[in-house]
Design a protein around this motif. Structure first.
Motif, mmCIF file in Angstrom:
data_model
loop_
_atom_site.group_PDB
_atom_site.id
_atom_site.type_symbol
_atom_site.label_atom_id
_atom_site.label_comp_id
_atom_site.label_asym_id
_atom_site.label_seq_id
_atom_site.Cartn_x
_atom_site.Cartn_y
_atom_site.Cartn_z
ATOM 1 N N ASP A 61 50.341 38.088 71.117
ATOM 2 C CA ASP A 61 51.198 37.062 70.532
ATOM 3 C C ASP A 61 52.631 37.123 71.069
ATOM 4 N N ARG A 66 52.322 33.600 75.207
ATOM 5 C CA ARG A 66 52.086 32.296 74.580
ATOM 6 C C ARG A 66 52.556 31.163 75.486
ATOM 7 N N CYS A 69 50.066 30.738 78.247
ATOM 8 C CA CYS A 69 48.858 30.054 77.768
ATOM 9 C C CYS A 69 49.108 28.562 77.629
ATOM 10 N N CYS A 81 45.619 32.249 79.578
ATOM 11 C CA CYS A 81 45.641 32.687 78.183
ATOM 12 C C CYS A 81 45.126 34.116 78.074
#
Length: 281
Positions: A61, A66, A69, A81
């Motif tokens: 995370d 992020r 991704c 991702c």
């Protein structure tokens, strides 16, 4: 003995070598004190420092992952991702976590206090410069601080996550698990971040070397190929043994080298213009 007239300033006595050492001592004490203060704050904020800063690039995370991704999804692919980091971090020594806690606190103290610490050192150095030199070096603390922060953020958000992800996913055999020691992980992260932070100071170094007559834009152009080789070697030394990390550091350093050539040219042209104006007068 003549008394100074009203409104006149008493002549300042020239400082002795011992006086200079004493002044330097207090500047160093204040600089080290700022590092200690920020380091203590980092030590007390253990949960935030380790969970949200140090260990953040080890989780999927993390902001950089992020964004990668999202970029991949916009391109119609999920290849960018990262859903699994593929490694675990553990401490194998009795004092391992406490030692890393102290080390991380000291490094964060240095990183946070760097602008103030550099300002303290600059306050000691600048009075020894000639008025013209002080004028030309105006804003040095600002630019040094900005470049340091930019390099630190680049190392943390770009170089470190990609390097960590590459090394975490690299296996010579599927039966071998990647279980990294905490000291190894922190050493990799801090080395990458601090190396980028200090190497981003290249334009400032070139500025002062050009003012001192040590460097010139012609000389930097002449040895451009040699400089690129040196940059690649330095990138290979300070990064993990993967090509991606080396390229990620070598590219911005090469760009900074080109920027430094422009800085050197601007300084040289300004000096030549000033010299021509003085000769004309």
């Amino acid at each position: 003995m003549d008394q100074p007239r009203i409104g006149e300033q008493e002549p300042q006595e020239e400082m002795t070598f011992i006086d200079h050492l004493e002044e330097l001592r207090w500047h160093l004490i204040r600089a080290l004190g700022s590092i200690f203060v920020f380091g203590t704050i980092a030590f007390l904020a253990k949960g935030f420092v380790f969970h949200d800063i140090i260990l953040a690039p080890s989780r999927t995370d993390f902001l950089s992952y992020r964004l990668m991704c999202e970029l991949g999804e916009r391109m119609g692919s999920t290849a960018l991702c990262i859903t699994d980091m593929g490694f675990t971090i553990q401490s194998r020594q009795m004092s391992g976590q406490f030692a890393m806690h102290l080390l991380v606190s000291a490094i964060l103290g240095l990183a946070c206090a760097f602008p103030y610490a550099f300002w303290e050192i600059w306050r000691f150095v600048s009075p020894g410069l000639y008025p013209e030199e002080r004028k030309n070096s105006r804003g040095a603390v600002f630019f040094v601080s900005v470049l340091f922060i930019m390099g630190l953020l680049f190392g943390y958000y770009v170089v470190s996550p990609i390097s960590i992800n590459f090394l975490a996913g690299y296996q010579v055999d599927p039966t071998i698990l990647n279980e990294f020691d905490l000291s190894s992980y922190i050493s990799t992260l801090t080395t990458l971040c601090l190396s980028c932070a200090f190497m981003f100071e290249m334009p400032v170094i070139v500025y002062f070397f050009t003012k001192a007559g040590i460097l010139s834009p012609e000389l930097m152009k002449l040895y451009r190929r040699h400089a690129i080789v040196v940059i690649l070697v330095i990138s290979a030394i300070i990064t993990p043994p993967d090509v991606i990390s080396q390229i990620l550091i070598a590219l911005p350093l090469t760009l900074l080298y080109e920027v430094s050539i422009s800085v050197s040219r601007s300084i040289r042209n300004a000096d030549l213009k000033r010299l021509n104006e003085n000769n004309t007068i």
